[in-house]
Design an enzyme around this catalytic site. Structure first.
Site, mmCIF file in Angstrom:
data_model
loop_
_atom_site.group_PDB
_atom_site.id
_atom_site.type_symbol
_atom_site.label_atom_id
_atom_site.label_comp_id
_atom_site.label_asym_id
_atom_site.label_seq_id
_atom_site.Cartn_x
_atom_site.Cartn_y
_atom_site.Cartn_z
ATOM 1 N N ASP A 10 45.787 47.014 37.275
ATOM 2 C CA ASP A 10 44.948 46.750 38.433
ATOM 3 C C ASP A 10 45.271 45.321 38.869
ATOM 4 O O ASP A 10 45.833 44.531 38.092
ATOM 5 C CB ASP A 10 43.473 46.903 38.023
ATOM 6 N N ASP A 12 43.066 42.750 41.164
ATOM 7 C CA ASP A 12 41.969 41.780 41.091
ATOM 8 C C ASP A 12 41.201 41.902 39.782
ATOM 9 O O ASP A 12 40.710 42.975 39.432
ATOM 10 C CB ASP A 12 41.004 42.010 42.255
#
Length: 220
Positions: A10, A12
């Protein structure tokens, strides 16, 4: 468990710390509306939920509420202006990426961030030359927790999803990874949100720090 042939992250809260700029955009918008700034500690946990979460915590508005869409669009416009002002790769991730590349083990990025933001952010941090793939929230018809983005990442890299591991700091990351047939790792250094405890997400393991990923992969 099959041998891992690719690592997907992922963006952020897992690979990069974008909370300072997202929180900054939220407080700038609050100031525009005559409201005092919120403490960073209150805004940071909601970063992983995107504009919806930031508008929710900053203004108490949810999708469907009057004025939500206008606030969301204004927030995104402000965030776009300061996309790379304070955002950086998590310091401990530098060594992890270098070790993966030395293995060599391809790594990529799967985020719900629209490519409008994700592409310049990844380019600005000079990760685009190293990442094997970048899948944004609008790269496939469905975003996480649907498995489509992760399956598309595996397809582009040319690796069986069962031989990928997905690392994320939100419950929906783990849901998406499991639905895609991948191994999943919950990133304990991330934003984590305000829902269930990270241990309840159903990940194959919780890694408290980036270096623990290398231990899980059995990479010295």
């Amino acid at each position: 468990m099959p041998r891992v042939e690719a690592v997907l992250f992922d963006l952020d809260g897992t690979l990069v710390d974008s909370a300072p700029d997202l929180a900054g955009a939220a407080n700038e918008l609050r100031a525009e509306h005559g409201l005092p700034p919120l403490p960073y500690e209150r805004l940071r946990p909601m970063v992983g939920t995107g504009a919806r979460g930031m508008v929710g915590v900053a203004f108490g508005r949810a999708p469907g509420d009057e004025g939500f869409e206008e606030l969301r669009d204004a927030f995104l416009a402000r965030y776009e202006q300061r996309l790379l002002q304070d955002t950086a790769v998590f310091a401990a991730m530098h060594g992890v990426l270098q070790r993966l590349e030395a293995a060599p083990l391809p790594w990529g990025i799967v985020t719900n961030k629209a490519l409008r933001f994700a592409t310049p952010l990844v380019q600005g941090l000079d990760l685009h030359r190293r990442s094997a793939v970048l899948i944004g929230g609008d790269s496939t018809p469905h975003a996480k927790p649907h498995p489509a983005p992760l399956l598309e990442a595996a397809r582009r890299i040319g690796v069986d999803p069962a031989r990928c591991v997905y690392v994320g700091d939100d419950h929906r990351d783990i849901v998406a990874g499991r639905a895609a047939g991948m191994a999943t790792l919950a990133a304990g250094w991330g934003y984590l949100g305000q829902g269930e405890a990270i241990e309840a997400w159903g990940a194959d393991a919780v890694v408290s720090e980036p270096a623990a990923l290398l231990h899980w992969l059995d990479l010295p």
